[in-house]
Scaffold this motif. Structure first.
Motif, PDB file in Angstrom:
ATOM      1  N   LYS A 163     -85.258  53.179 -29.390  1.00 49.18           N
ATOM      2  CA  LYS A 163     -85.717  52.755 -28.057  1.00 49.18           C
ATOM      3  C   LYS A 163     -84.567  52.139 -27.259  1.00 49.18           C
ATOM      4  CE  LYS A 163     -89.851  54.123 -27.671  1.00 49.18           C
ATOM      5  NZ  LYS A 163     -90.249  55.002 -26.531  1.00 49.18           N
ATOM      6  N   LEU A 164     -83.659  51.456 -27.948  1.00 44.29           N
ATOM      7  CA  LEU A 164     -82.503  50.880 -27.256  1.00 44.29           C
ATOM      8  C   LEU A 164     -81.629  51.980 -26.667  1.00 44.29           C
ATOM      9  CD1 LEU A 164     -81.177  48.193 -26.571  1.00 44.29           C
ATOM     10  CD2 LEU A 164     -79.870  48.357 -28.679  1.00 44.29           C
ATOM     11  N   GLU A 165     -81.426  53.049 -27.427  1.00 46.47           N
ATOM     12  CA  GLU A 165     -80.642  54.176 -26.929  1.00 46.47           C
ATOM     13  C   GLU A 165     -81.331  54.834 -25.734  1.00 46.47           C
ATOM     14  OE1 GLU A 165     -80.265  56.635 -30.347  1.00 46.47           O
ATOM     15  OE2 GLU A 165     -78.613  55.470 -31.245  1.00 46.47           O
ATOM     16  N   GLU A 166     -82.644  54.968 -25.849  1.00 53.86           N
ATOM     17  CA  GLU A 166     -83.393  55.553 -24.730  1.00 53.86           C
ATOM     18  C   GLU A 166     -83.307  54.654 -23.498  1.00 53.86           C
ATOM     19  OE1 GLU A 166     -87.877  57.212 -23.603  1.00 53.86           O
ATOM     20  OE2 GLU A 166     -87.551  56.161 -25.513  1.00 53.86           O
ATOM     21  N   PHE A 167     -83.399  53.351 -23.728  1.00 52.32           N
ATOM     22  CA  PHE A 167     -83.316  52.390 -22.626  1.00 52.32           C
ATOM     23  C   PHE A 167     -81.975  52.498 -21.906  1.00 52.32           C
ATOM     24  CE2 PHE A 167     -82.272  48.088 -21.064  1.00 52.32           C
ATOM     25  CZ  PHE A 167     -83.353  47.864 -20.220  1.00 52.32           C
ATOM     26  N   VAL A 168     -80.905  52.578 -22.691  1.00 54.33           N
ATOM     27  CA  VAL A 168     -79.558  52.694 -22.120  1.00 54.33           C
ATOM     28  C   VAL A 168     -79.448  53.967 -21.291  1.00 54.33           C
ATOM     29  CG1 VAL A 168     -77.136  53.092 -22.689  1.00 54.33           C
ATOM     30  CG2 VAL A 168     -78.419  51.305 -23.883  1.00 54.33           C
ATOM     31  N   GLN A 169     -79.975  55.073 -21.826  1.00 55.66           N
ATOM     32  CA  GLN A 169     -79.896  56.349 -21.128  1.00 55.66           C
ATOM     33  C   GLN A 169     -80.659  56.313 -19.809  1.00 55.66           C
ATOM     34  OE1 GLN A 169     -77.976  58.898 -21.812  1.00 55.66           O
ATOM     35  NE2 GLN A 169     -78.729  59.945 -19.978  1.00 55.66           N
ATOM     36  N   VAL A 170     -81.861  55.745 -19.837  1.00 50.68           N
ATOM     37  CA  VAL A 170     -82.666  55.664 -18.616  1.00 50.68           C
ATOM     38  C   VAL A 170     -81.970  54.784 -17.581  1.00 50.68           C
ATOM     39  CG1 VAL A 170     -84.842  54.840 -17.630  1.00 50.68           C
ATOM     40  CG2 VAL A 170     -84.855  56.121 -19.773  1.00 50.68           C
ATOM     41  N   CYS A 171     -81.417  53.660 -18.026  1.00 48.24           N
ATOM     42  CA  CYS A 171     -80.729  52.755 -17.086  1.00 48.24           C
ATOM     43  C   CYS A 171     -79.516  53.434 -16.457  1.00 48.24           C
ATOM     44  CB  CYS A 171     -80.289  51.477 -17.802  1.00 48.24           C
ATOM     45  SG  CYS A 171     -81.650  50.362 -18.189  1.00 48.24           S
ATOM     46  N   LYS A 172     -78.774  54.185 -17.273  1.00 42.22           N
ATOM     47  CA  LYS A 172     -77.607  54.887 -16.740  1.00 42.22           C
ATOM     48  C   LYS A 172     -78.013  55.990 -15.764  1.00 42.22           C
ATOM     49  CE  LYS A 172     -73.912  56.044 -18.607  1.00 42.22           C
ATOM     50  NZ  LYS A 172     -72.933  56.820 -19.382  1.00 42.22           N
ATOM     51  N   GLU A 173     -79.014  56.748 -16.192  1.00 44.25           N
ATOM     52  CA  GLU A 173     -79.426  57.906 -15.398  1.00 44.25           C
ATOM     53  C   GLU A 173     -79.928  57.494 -14.023  1.00 44.25           C
ATOM     54  OE1 GLU A 173     -82.700  61.540 -15.615  1.00 44.25           O
ATOM     55  OE2 GLU A 173     -82.276  60.343 -17.413  1.00 44.25           O
ATOM     56  N   HIS A 174     -80.634  56.367 -13.977  1.00 46.16           N
ATOM     57  CA  HIS A 174     -81.258  55.950 -12.716  1.00 46.16           C
ATOM     58  C   HIS A 174     -80.570  54.733 -12.087  1.00 46.16           C
ATOM     59  CE1 HIS A 174     -84.609  58.736 -13.164  1.00 46.16           C
ATOM     60  NE2 HIS A 174     -84.636  58.417 -14.439  1.00 46.16           N
ATOM     61  N   HIS A 175     -79.455  54.302 -12.676  1.00 52.31           N
ATOM     62  CA  HIS A 175     -78.683  53.164 -12.128  1.00 52.31           C
ATOM     63  C   HIS A 175     -79.505  51.873 -12.086  1.00 52.31           C
ATOM     64  CE1 HIS A 175     -75.662  56.108 -11.049  1.00 52.31           C
ATOM     65  NE2 HIS A 175     -76.556  56.777 -10.348  1.00 52.31           N
ATOM     66  N   PHE A 176     -80.284  51.614 -13.138  1.00 50.33           N
ATOM     67  CA  PHE A 176     -81.049  50.366 -13.212  1.00 50.33           C
ATOM     68  C   PHE A 176     -80.148  49.277 -13.810  1.00 50.33           C
ATOM     69  CE2 PHE A 176     -85.044  53.180 -13.931  1.00 50.33           C
ATOM     70  CZ  PHE A 176     -85.115  53.425 -12.566  1.00 50.33           C
ATOM     71  N   TYR A 177     -79.081  48.936 -13.093  1.00 53.04           N
ATOM     72  CA  TYR A 177     -78.073  48.020 -13.631  1.00 53.04           C
ATOM     73  C   TYR A 177     -78.638  46.633 -13.884  1.00 53.04           C
ATOM     74  CZ  TYR A 177     -77.937  47.042  -8.613  1.00 53.04           C
ATOM     75  OH  TYR A 177     -78.287  46.754  -7.321  1.00 53.04           O
TER      76      TYR A 177
END
Length: 946
Positions: A660-674
């Motif tokens: 889930k942490l990896e998925e979270f990182v990917q989603v944040c990067k993909e959508h710029h949820f910095y």
């Protein structure tokens, strides 16, 4: 019988626009025996005919009819008198008696039969004699025996009871109806601009034309109201339009009150219907004669028109007037009952779009959701949504657009959201081209709501701000309040609680001042949520209890929001069992409505409550439901993943936590949820992918530079350079080829654009990777089917490093974080792609990166102020107002810091800048606040403009 002179007097022609299109048609048909000008009251029938006769200088007899003219001897006497004076220059000494009527008619027919010069005979207000059999007989004979040089013009509100079939076949009859004599858009423009020298804006003319449908009298009434208004006063006037008392008074006295009570009742009851289908009316009202009544209303020209398909409807202004009358006659409960009855009628007729609209208006939201599900499977979804988008406004005469927006967007099938977004963006562009500002803010708000749900928060924020400016300009209080509230939500997501509180309090103030219950309950819920974020539980409870009361009375579809917030309140109070009870109630409401967003919202919070209770299985189940419901809501899915990480961390399930942490990182990067990524501290380690091994170095902040192994990379082809910039902006995302073609070659032919694109991408690949043998092996630009992806994993890209440092710096509350913010600031050598300011497709990222930089400067300014390093603090405040001179709160924070250090002269200098930018340019009154601030420090205010 005494003669009344005014009955044979032609109206004086006041200044009026020349109806050239109508005049031209009359001029080309000179052999007409009868012209009928038939229309509703106030359409300028008399003015049209009188101005034509005056302009063409035709000899004419003008007969102003009254009720007494229905008697044959009266009618013949006046007509004969008028003809004698006009044709023979003789004045009749006496009027005919009833006994002489037949003989007088013979003489009249003889006069007209030998007429050898063109003569027009105008019978004005003919509806007053239309039912008289005597007049019908006389008119038949006059038309049968009159010379070809004689043309009768009948001006009437109803169609004359005359047989005209023979005249039609001979080409001697012409009829002008309401549709013919209504003002066109160009005539409305001429009326205001040329005739009355009132230069209205394009959107004002567009609004008048759309709402009045060319009703001439309404233009005159509107002119009388706005003639002396300023532009600002007119803006406020359009907010209430068409609720204009002068127009309603005219319709009441001239039309409505002239009808018998049974017709008045029928008119009011049917005002609920935008289309007058007799079968629907009979079912709604329990009648069997709607067809006959509608035929009568048509004959009497009672502001009824038909569309291109032949369906009858009321004139928009008249329907609005009737609806207000109906509301005065019935209770709110009965009105809602009728709306829901219509929903059932249309559903039984398989007209599901109409059924949905009436279910929404009648506030049966579960039925509306069920109908939306049927619509999404039954019809072309994008066409249905566009239809509903217009029809909700057409059918909801309360004009509660803002109230329905959130529900409608929640209902929209997510499978078509991309298409719907494109449709809205296209329409927004068209409205901007036409400068149609009145409707622009509504469309911007709707697109902003979609963007918010999609997780495009920066885009949503900008659209809400644009919509807010339009709503404030046009005094749309409901829309203004809703925009403020949703801006507060976005600022809360960004962690900017001060800005969020300011926005939501604006929303609440407007909602309570103007009685906007829908926005009031949402503002209270948002304010309660912000209070919960700040652990202000007592204050939050007051707000959420008030929201609950309003929701139960006015908007049951929003209860799941309120129940969810109530659950969070009790969880923070440590009352977990009560928290779960409220959460389960929220989930039950969401399940009843069966809307993905509602279920995701409810189950995500319920899952957290179960987690606090250590009921791991139930927590996992709820969060899984929320995750599934939020599949197409990127930001909210990200929040659920964050909760799942916490769940697995507490369960000590390291494998699931890592996934889930990896998925979270990917989603944040993909959508710029910095801002979300920084909260777990996970992105920093994950994204620092060994900058030392980067194959390319790209500087996009400030001067654009690309280098490889220390040597500059030259990209000579302009299209290739623009393509790279687009790729950088949308890096690591799938991009459709068509989107790239539209960006690079918007005007070119398809085949030529395809060829140029292949050359551009080939040139770019060769520049970035000179040793590349095949495009399929590119490290950076890869293709899958009709999509391209620009991979940045092996590129040292300054904006990526900048974003990582900002995320890692967070709110800058420790020396380590401050070092990261300082490093981010050092990277910012200028705005993103600042040498290329005119690329609309890059604008969103330009604004986003610029906003991040402003955040960094603001955090550093406040950090150094708290640390007592005031020179550094002042330097960052100077950077802030230099970069964006319209940040009111930054000015006041800077002035306050200067006054703390007794820097009175410099504080006055900043006041000067604040006054120029905020007061003189933006119209924001800052005098009182500045005076209070200086008074608080017992300092002298040297500069403040009057």
């Amino acid at each position: 019988m005494k003669r009344i002179e005014t009955k044979l007097r032609m109206p004086a022609c006041a200044p009026a626009i020349q109806r050239r299109r109508l005049f031209s048609e009359l001029d080309t048909q000179k052999q007409l025996s009868l012209i009928s000008v038939i229309g509703d009251g106030g359409y300028g029938k008399t003015t049209f005919v009188a101005s034509y006769i005056h302009k063409q200088q035709h000899p004419a007899v003008w007969y102003n009819l009254t009720g007494s003219d229905r008697y044959s001897h009266v009618f013949i006497s006046y007509l004969k008198a008028g003809i004698m004076e006009k044709a023979a220059n003789k004045r009749l000494s006496s009027m005919a008696s009833p006994e002489d009527a037949e003989e007088e008619l013979e003489e009249l027919l003889s006069l007209l039969a030998v007429q050898k010069e063109r003569l027009y005979i105008v019978l004005d207000d003919y509806q007053l004699v239309n039912q008289s059999p005597e007049i019908q007989n006389i008119m038949k004979q006059l038309l049968d025996y009159s010379s070809p040089f004689v043309t009768f013009i009948i001006i009437s509100r109803v169609r004359p009871h005359l047989s005209v079939s023979r005249l039609k076949t001979e080409g001697k009859y012409r009829e002008f109806t309401t549709a013919d004599i209504a003002f066109t858009f160009s005539e409305i423009k001429e009326f205001f601009h040329s005739l009355h020298q009132l230069k209205l804006e394009a959107h004002e003319l567009d609004l008048i034309y759309k709402k009045t449908e060319g009703w001439v009298a309404s233009c005159q009434l509107i002119l009388g109201i706005i003639d002396k208004m300023t532009v600002e006063e007119r803006t406020r006037f359009w907010t209430d339009f068409p609720h204009v008392q002068d127009i309603y008074d005219y319709l009441s006295s001239e039309v409505f009150e002239a009808q018998p009570e049974e017709i008045r009742e029928f008119l009011c009851q049917t005002s609920l219907l935008p289309e007058l289908d007799p079968e629907v009316i009979d079912q709604l009202l329990g009648r069997e004669d709607a067809t006959l009544v509608l035929e009568r209303l048509q004959r009497e020209q009672l502001f009824i028109t038909s569309d291109s398909g032949g369906m009858l409807r009321y004139h928009r202004l008249f329907r609005q007037f009737l609806y207000q009358k109906y509301k005065e006659r019935v209770s709110v409960h009965l009105l809602q009952e009728q709306q829901l009855k219509l929903s059932s009628i249309y559903e039984a007729r398989y007209q599901f779009l109409y059924a949905f609209v009436y279910a929404v208006v009648g506030k049966d939201y579960p039925a509306a959701v069920r109908l939306m599900e049927m619509i999404s499977h039954r019809y072309n979804p994008i066409e249905s949504m566009v239809f509903l988008d217009g029809w909700l406004e057409e059918m909801t005469l309360e004009e509660n657009f803002a109230n329905n927006t959130l529900f409608l967007i929640r209902c929209v099938p997510r499978s078509i959201i991309k298409q719907l977004t494109s449709e809205f963006e296209k329409n927004i562009s068209l409205l901007k081209e036409k400068n149609s500002k009145l409707w622009l803010c509504s469309l911007q708000h709707r697109l902003a709501t979609i963007s918010l749900m999609n997780g495009e928060l920066e885009k949503a924020k900008q659209l809400f701000l644009d919509s807010l400016r339009g709503a404030q300009r046009f005094q749309d209080m409901s829309m203004t309040a809703l925009n403020f509230n949703l801006l507060a939500e976005i600022e809360r997501y960004f962690g900017r609680h001060e800005e969020a509180v300011q926005h939501v309090k604006n929303s609440l103030f407007i909602s309570e001042k103007y009685g906007q219950k829908h926005t009031q309950l949402h503002a209270l819920d948002t304010l309660a949520t912000i209070c919960l974020d700040n652990q202000q539980l007592g204050e939050a409870e007051v707000h959420i209890q008030q929201a609950l009361t309003i929701a139960r009375q006015h908007d049951c579809s929003s209860l799941f929001f309120i129940y969810t917030t109530m659950g969070r309140l009790f969880r923070l109070k440590g009352q977990i069992d009560r928290s779960i009870q409220w959460g389960e109630r929220a989930a039950a409401v969401a399940e009843e409505y069966n809307i993905d967003f509602d279920m995701g919202w409810s189950y995500s919070e319920l899952g957290i409550s179960y987690m606090e209770k250590r009921q791991w299985q139930k927590a996992e189940s709820c969060l899984a439901k929320a995750y599934s419901a939020f599949q197409l809501f990127a930001y909210y899915r990200c929040k659920v993943i964050k909760s799942q990480i916490e769940l697995y961390r507490r369960k000590q399930d390291q494998l699931q936590e890592k996934k889930k942490l990896e998925e979270f990182v990917q989603v944040c990067k993909e959508h710029h949820f910095y801002w979300e990524a920084s909260s777990l501290g996970s992105v920093e380690n994950d994204t620092a992918k060994g900058e030392g091994k980067a194959l390319l170095h790209i500087q996009a902040l400030g001067a654009f530079q690309v280098s490889r192994k220390g040597e500059p990379v030259v990209i000579k082809r302009k299209a290739s350079l623009r393509l790279l910039q687009f790729f950088i902006t949308h890096r690591n995302k799938k991009i459709e080829k068509d989107i790239l073609l539209d960006f690079l070659f918007p005007e070119g032919a398809v085949e030529a654009a395809q060829n140029q694109f292949h050359v551009a991408i080939s040139t770019l690949r060769k520049a970035l990777e000179p040793d590349l043998q095949s495009g399929a092996r590119s490290r950076f630009i890869r293709r899958t089917d009709q999509h391209y992806i620009f991979h940045s994993a092996e590129i040292d890209l300054d904006i990526e490093r900048f974003e990582r440092l900002v995320i890692a710096g967070g709110e800058g509350d420790s020396p380590e974080k401050i070092q990261k913010l300082l490093a981010a600031e050092a990277l910012y050598k200028g705005d993103y792609l600042e040498e290329y300011p005119y690329e609309p497709a890059l604008e969103s990222d330009k604004d986003r990166i610029r906003t991040l930089f402003l955040k960094v400067c603001r955090l550093l300014a406040f950090y150094y102020e708290q640390a007592g390093e005031y020179e550094k603090c002042f330097a960052y405040f100077d950077k802030l107002i230099s970069k964006d001179p319209y940040q009111e709160e930054v000015y006041f924070a800077y002035i306050k810091a200067l006054l703390k250090k007794d820097r009175e002269i410099e504080a006055n200098r900043i006041v000067r800048q604040l006054t120029i930018h905020m007061e003189e340019e933006m119209g924001v009154n800052i005098k009182e606040r500045v005076n209070q601030l200086f008074a608080a420090f017992n300092r002298s205010l040297l500069f403040i403009r009057n």
